[in-house]
Design an enzyme around this catalytic site. Structure first.
Site, PDB file in Angstrom:
ATOM      1  N   ASP A  99      31.840 -19.051  -0.307  1.00 45.58           N
ATOM      2  CA  ASP A  99      32.440 -18.044   0.564  1.00 45.58           C
ATOM      3  C   ASP A  99      31.371 -17.402   1.428  1.00 45.58           C
ATOM      4  O   ASP A  99      30.272 -17.091   0.961  1.00 45.58           O
ATOM      5  CB  ASP A  99      33.127 -16.965  -0.281  1.00 45.58           C
ATOM      6  CG  ASP A  99      34.424 -17.464  -0.893  1.00 45.58           C
ATOM      7  OD1 ASP A  99      34.942 -16.779  -1.790  1.00 45.58           O
ATOM      8  OD2 ASP A  99      34.902 -18.532  -0.481  1.00 45.58           O
ATOM      9  N   THR A 100      31.748 -17.168   2.675  1.00 43.43           N
ATOM     10  CA  THR A 100      30.802 -16.647   3.666  1.00 43.43           C
ATOM     11  C   THR A 100      30.320 -15.240   3.336  1.00 43.43           C
ATOM     12  O   THR A 100      31.086 -14.388   2.883  1.00 43.43           O
ATOM     13  CB  THR A 100      31.480 -16.596   5.061  1.00 43.43           C
ATOM     14  OG1 THR A 100      32.155 -17.816   5.271  1.00 43.43           O
ATOM     15  CG2 THR A 100      30.440 -16.382   6.156  1.00 43.43           C
ATOM     16  N   ALA A 101      29.028 -15.029   3.585  1.00 54.13           N
ATOM     17  CA  ALA A 101      28.462 -13.689   3.448  1.00 54.13           C
ATOM     18  C   ALA A 101      27.643 -13.411   4.701  1.00 54.13           C
ATOM     19  O   ALA A 101      26.965 -14.301   5.217  1.00 54.13           O
ATOM     20  CB  ALA A 101      27.576 -13.601   2.219  1.00 54.13           C
ATOM     21  N   GLU A 158      33.075 -12.445   1.797  1.00 53.65           N
ATOM     22  CA  GLU A 158      34.449 -12.888   1.507  1.00 53.65           C
ATOM     23  C   GLU A 158      34.672 -12.879   0.013  1.00 53.65           C
ATOM     24  O   GLU A 158      33.786 -13.286  -0.748  1.00 53.65           O
ATOM     25  CB  GLU A 158      34.561 -14.350   1.923  1.00 53.65           C
ATOM     26  CG  GLU A 158      35.453 -14.652   3.067  1.00 53.65           C
ATOM     27  CD  GLU A 158      35.487 -16.159   3.306  1.00 53.65           C
ATOM     28  OE1 GLU A 158      34.803 -16.595   4.243  1.00 53.65           O
ATOM     29  OE2 GLU A 158      36.147 -16.870   2.538  1.00 53.65           O
TER      30      GLU A 158
END
Lengths: 231, 204
Positions: A29-31, A45
């Site tokens: 998940d994007t950070a 996310e």
């Protein structure tokens, strides 16, 4: 525990295990992290596999000390272990010097542990890239720590699934005069860009540190206000 | 060995002034009743703004100083910055406690200037740190120097006054103590400079 290293060079001079670890990160998940003049923001996310998951029990932004926190992209349990290790490093420094550790120092020491996992016998590299955000005497810092043990200071960056697109978006939006409030908005906008589905206060996590040197993870009510502002 | 802290003899004193600090020590290195040399260094400049004075067993004075030098050098290289006097003061306490069950037979005094503000700390041999507002003594002549300090000291002295007061206190104290003396050295540290002066004590 075996005697021989699992991470060894290929004939092309690559360490494939590290490349594969980076693949694991790229699936995560994007950070996003943005460093402003007077603070740093981390946005990540928090996609849950099912609506049955207790969202509040998942914590993706981990406080390392009062003025430093971290988030990640990749394998959650690996991050948990590194976050705990980082907290211990902070306390070890504190016991010795009774001084607030610098973000660069913590990053360097944690990077040492990550690198060891690429060379010691019988263990695999960590499957996470970590974003460390903090505010120390030198000012605001944003540092990315990769599975190889390499660490880089950034003005703004993204890791995980949407890293490429997010960074392209950030390159256009970032300016050095940004204040922390602008940075928070920009970070949320950037995350929203590549977000699958509807972005809500409970499927993302936001952490902010300002020049008061206190890192705060925003409660969903505050995140809701910021998201509404974006509309 | 009647008193390992008394074997080599020697005295030190540290004092705070207005935006300045001073340290003084005697110069004797003895072995019980014998005097071996009269130029033994007991105050060390750890950094431009930090002084470390050590009294006690001379071998440990030397070793502990070398250990602190190593720590601060490595710190400068790793952290790419100077160490703050308060940080160094805490480091000394940790380093002493690390040897809790086989201690260094020294009683250190740390003095420094942090952003112009005077810092003064003293410890027992296992790292109990005390931050002080005025002055502190150490070594075999310590108690005699205390008396002189109490009489002459006043807060917020200028560097010149401080040099005079600490010098006189050291000399009075060392002249009474059989195991300290054979000269004194006074260090006065201000934001601008470090001055070193050699004093004469009773030559016995």
């Amino acid at each position: 525990m075996t005697d021989f290293a699992l991470t060894t060079f290929s004939s092309k001079g690559k360490l494939l295990q590290i490349e594969y670890a980076l693949n694991a990160v790229a699936k995560g998940d994007t950070a996003i992290g943005i460093k402003a003049k007077n603070g740093v923001v981390l946005v990540v996310e928090k996609k849950q596999s099912s609506i049955l998951v207790e969202e509040s029990s998942v914590q993706k932004v981990a406080l390392l000390t009062d003025n430093i926190a971290a988030t990640y992209a990749g394998l959650g349990p690996d991050f948990r272990v590194l976050a705990q290790q980082a907290r211990k490093l902070v306390k070890k420094y504190d016991l010795k010097y009774q001084e607030e550790i610098f973000v660069q120092t913590l990053s360097r020491e944690l990077a040492e542990d990550v690198q060891v996992a690429t060379q010691r016998g019988g263990i695999r590299p960590f499957g996470v890239s970590i974003l460390i955000a903090g505010y120390d005497e030198e000012g605001p810092h944003l540092v990315q720590l990769d599975p190889s043990g390499a660490y880089y200071s950034w003005k703004a960056t993204a890791i995980g699934k949407q890293a490429k697109n997010a960074k392209a978006f950030l390159e256009k939006r970032y300016n050095a005069d940004m204040e922390i409030e602008d940075a928070i908005n920009t970070a949320l906008l950037t995350l929203k860009e590549g977000f699958e589905g509807q972005i809500t206060p409970t499927n993302i996590e936001v952490g902010v540190i300002r020049d008061d040197h206190v890192f705060r993870i925003l409660p969903p009510s505050q995140v809701k206000d910021y998201l509404e502002e974006l509309e | 060995m009647s008193g390992i802290f008394e074997y080599n003899g020697g005295s030190i004193v540290g004092m705070k002034g207005k935006n300045c600090i001073a340290m003084a020590c005697d110069r004797r290195f003895g072995q019980q009743m014998s005097t071996i040399t009269t130029n033994y260094q007991k105050v060390f400049k750890i950094q431009d703004n930090i002084l470390l004075a050590l009294s006690g067993l001379n071998t440990d004075i030397h070793t502990f100083y070398a250990l602190m030098e190593k720590e601060i050098n490595l710190y400068n290289l790793k952290e790419n910055r100077k160490m703050k006097p308060t940080t160094f003061a805490n480091l000394v306490a940790s380093a002493l406690y690390e040897r809790r069950f086989g201690p260094f037979f020294v009683t250190p005094i740390v003095a420094g200037l942090e952003n112009g503000k005077p810092i003064l700390a003293t410890y027992d041999s296992i790292g109990c740190k005390s931050d002080l507002d005025d002055f502190q003594v150490g070594g075999t002549g310590g108690n005699y120097i205390y008396g002189a300090c109490e009489a002459f000291f006043k807060p917020d002295m200028s560097p010149e006054e401080l040099e005079e007061v600490i010098g006189q206190s050291l000399v009075s104290g060392c002249d009474r103590d059989a195991l300290s003396g054979w000269g004194g050295v006074v260090y006065v540290l201000t934001e601008q400079k470090l001055t070193v002066k050699i004093l004469k004590t009773k030559q016995t």
